[in-house]
Write an enzyme that holds these catalytic residues in place. Structure first.
Site, short mmCIF file in Angstrom:
data_model
loop_
_atom_site.label_atom_id
_atom_site.label_comp_id
_atom_site.label_asym_id
_atom_site.label_seq_id
_atom_site.Cartn_x
_atom_site.Cartn_y
_atom_site.Cartn_z
N ASP A 121 0.87 -1.18 0.00
CA ASP A 121 0.00 0.00 0.00
C ASP A 121 0.90 1.23 0.00
OD1 ASP A 121 -2.40 -1.41 0.05
OD2 ASP A 121 -2.50 -1.44 2.23
N ASP A 137 -6.92 -1.50 -4.77
CA ASP A 137 -8.01 -1.10 -3.88
C ASP A 137 -8.93 -0.09 -4.57
OD1 ASP A 137 -6.86 -2.68 -1.88
OD2 ASP A 137 -5.72 -1.00 -1.05
#
Length: 173
Positions: A121, A137
């Site tokens: 991330d 995402d």
């Protein structure tokens, strides 16, 4: 049949392209952000900052990689089956696109879980202290949001009834 094969090929190419874009951004994050301080895009709004996430959305299920791999695989198979059983025609193209985005995101993060044992991330939205996320995402979020809008406002109840009914090809109603 020729159109169906062409559409499946185009869908496969789109799926692979989206996954490659996600994986490329994660490789860039690893190469340029890992071990570095945050890279500010817009001061006090948006930053790129590296994180190895062993959980799922909002860091839920931390360290439960096997569970997340199995769950993602099952959801991916269900979505793939639904995608392949959607009725042909332009009317269901928006739904197909949503499912492709969700599949791309799920597979992009699954690749990370299997190959790295964590998900990379790196996008951080500062004003609301939102958890860090990645391109996969975004695919999932946009796909689910647009799919919800379609389900509530675009498709008729009768269409949804047939979409969400599990029937064999041999049943005659």
């Amino acid at each position: 049949m020729k159109n169906r094969k062409r559409n499946l090929l185009l869908s496969f190419i789109a799926l692979c392209s989206l996954i490659l874009a996600d994986q490329y951004t994660k490789l860039l994050a690893i190469a340029h952000l890992k071990g570095q301080s945050s890279f500010v895009i817009i001061n006090r709004v948006l930053e790129f900052s590296y994180l190895e996430n062993t959980g799922a959305a909002f860091s839920s299920f931390m360290g439960k990689q096997t569970f997340l791999i199995v769950l993602t695989t099952l959801v991916t198979l269900l979505l793939l089956w639904k995608y392949l059983t959607l009725p042909e025609g332009k009317h269901f193209v928006p739904m197909r696109l949503c499912v492709l985005f969700i599949l791309s995101g799920a597979l992009g993060n699954l690749i990370d879980r299997v190959s790295r044992n964590y998900v990379v991330d790196f996008i951080y939205f500062v004003p609301i202290n939102f958890p860090k996320f990645n391109v996969a995402d975004i695919y999932i979020t946009v796909g689910v949001a647009v799919l919800c809008i379609l389900l509530f406002f675009y498709y008729k109840d009768e269409e949804l009834e047939t979409l969400f009914t599990i029937r064999s090809k041999h049943s005659h109603d």
